[in-house]
Design a protein around this motif. Structure first.
Motif, mmCIF file in Angstrom:
data_model
loop_
_atom_site.group_PDB
_atom_site.id
_atom_site.type_symbol
_atom_site.label_atom_id
_atom_site.label_comp_id
_atom_site.label_asym_id
_atom_site.label_seq_id
_atom_site.Cartn_x
_atom_site.Cartn_y
_atom_site.Cartn_z
ATOM 1 N N ALA A 3 5.427 8.843 -1.832
ATOM 2 C CA ALA A 3 4.549 8.342 -0.781
ATOM 3 C C ALA A 3 5.362 7.506 0.201
ATOM 4 C CB ALA A 3 3.423 7.489 -1.374
ATOM 5 N N THR A 4 4.708 7.170 1.284
ATOM 6 C CA THR A 4 5.249 6.140 2.168
ATOM 7 C C THR A 4 4.641 4.821 1.735
ATOM 8 O OG1 THR A 4 5.463 7.696 4.007
ATOM 9 C CG2 THR A 4 5.454 5.349 4.540
ATOM 10 N N TYR A 5 5.481 3.849 1.479
ATOM 11 C CA TYR A 5 5.040 2.548 0.992
ATOM 12 C C TYR A 5 5.065 1.547 2.145
ATOM 13 C CZ TYR A 5 5.176 4.206 -3.809
ATOM 14 O OH TYR A 5 4.913 4.886 -4.974
ATOM 15 N N TYR A 6 3.952 0.854 2.299
ATOM 16 C CA TYR A 6 3.794 -0.098 3.384
ATOM 17 C C TYR A 6 3.660 -1.518 2.848
ATOM 18 C CZ TYR A 6 2.570 4.040 6.132
ATOM 19 O OH TYR A 6 2.569 5.259 6.748
ATOM 20 N N GLY A 28 6.686 1.055 7.104
ATOM 21 C CA GLY A 28 6.681 1.935 5.947
ATOM 22 C C GLY A 28 8.070 2.380 5.551
ATOM 23 N N TRP A 34 0.908 -4.957 9.156
ATOM 24 C CA TRP A 34 1.461 -3.826 8.387
ATOM 25 C C TRP A 34 2.893 -3.572 8.819
ATOM 26 C CZ3 TRP A 34 -1.352 -0.375 5.044
ATOM 27 C CH2 TRP A 34 -2.693 -0.749 4.845
ATOM 28 N N PHE A 53 0.864 -1.168 0.000
ATOM 29 C CA PHE A 53 0.000 0.000 0.000
ATOM 30 C C PHE A 53 0.909 1.228 0.000
ATOM 31 C CE2 PHE A 53 -4.537 -0.947 1.203
ATOM 32 C CZ PHE A 53 -4.455 -2.297 0.968
ATOM 33 N N ARG A 54 0.341 2.372 -0.261
ATOM 34 C CA ARG A 54 1.103 3.607 -0.151
ATOM 35 C C ARG A 54 0.188 4.733 0.307
ATOM 36 N NH1 ARG A 54 2.449 5.047 -6.536
ATOM 37 N NH2 ARG A 54 0.309 5.580 -7.180
ATOM 38 N N GLN A 55 0.796 5.731 0.908
ATOM 39 C CA GLN A 55 0.051 6.909 1.329
ATOM 40 C C GLN A 55 0.886 8.146 1.023
ATOM 41 O OE1 GLN A 55 -1.332 7.009 5.410
ATOM 42 N NE2 GLN A 55 -2.941 8.457 4.857
ATOM 43 N N GLU A 98 -5.396 9.722 0.944
ATOM 44 C CA GLU A 98 -5.755 8.486 1.611
ATOM 45 C C GLU A 98 -4.795 7.360 1.214
ATOM 46 O OE1 GLU A 98 -10.602 9.201 1.961
ATOM 47 O OE2 GLU A 98 -9.794 7.473 0.882
ATOM 48 N N ARG A 99 -4.707 6.391 2.086
ATOM 49 C CA ARG A 99 -3.889 5.229 1.794
ATOM 50 C C ARG A 99 -4.542 4.439 0.664
ATOM 51 N NH1 ARG A 99 -2.432 1.915 7.044
ATOM 52 N NH2 ARG A 99 -1.534 3.943 7.529
ATOM 53 N N GLU A 100 -3.731 3.916 -0.246
ATOM 54 C CA GLU A 100 -4.274 3.157 -1.364
ATOM 55 C C GLU A 100 -3.463 1.889 -1.588
ATOM 56 O OE1 GLU A 100 -3.965 4.986 -5.194
ATOM 57 O OE2 GLU A 100 -1.848 5.507 -4.959
#
Length: 126
Positions: A89-92, A119, A116, A35-37, A42-44
């Motif tokens: 973004a921050t990638y999770y 990030g 999770w 995911f990324r934010q 919003e996180r996607e």
């Protein structure tokens, strides 16, 4: 105990590429992904891969993103090329032990992932 640890983030020029990896402490996850934010957004979901290797991608990375997994290490990787500042973004890294198949790969309507990572930040400059 930290279950997912991401690496590979950093600063990249637009047009470049990146490869993120995620070290997992468990070996029985059935669905893993990214995911990324982005700031102020919003996180996607970005991409997911299930235990059988089926994958799903967000429209925003379709054709330029590749998710893969080292099954020996249960480590998922995310390759992303043709980067733009919109990829900043921050990638999770995410993982779960309950999802696979279409539920796992429905990146547009992802399930609730139980695990999770902390990030890793990616900054793309123009």
């Amino acid at each position: 105990q930290v279950e997912l640890v991401e690496s590979g983030g950093g600063s990249v020029q637009a047009g470049g590429s990146l490869r993120l990896s995620c070290a997992a402490s468990a070996y029985d996850y059935t669905c893993m992904g990214w995911f990324r934010q982005a700031p102020g957004k919003e996180r996607e979901g970005v991409a997911t891969i299930d235990r059988d290797g089926s994958t799903g991608y967000a429209d925003s990375v379709m054709g330029r993103g590749t998710i893969s997994k080292d099954n020996r290490k249960n480590t998922p990787y995310l390759g992303l090329n043709s980067l733009t500042p919109e990829d900043t973004a921050t990638y999770y890294c995410v993982a779960d032990k309950h999802w696979w198949g279409p539920v796992c790969t429905a990146v547009g309507a992802p399930p609730d992932f139980a695990v999770w990572g902390q990030g890793t930040q990616v900054a793309v400059s123009s």
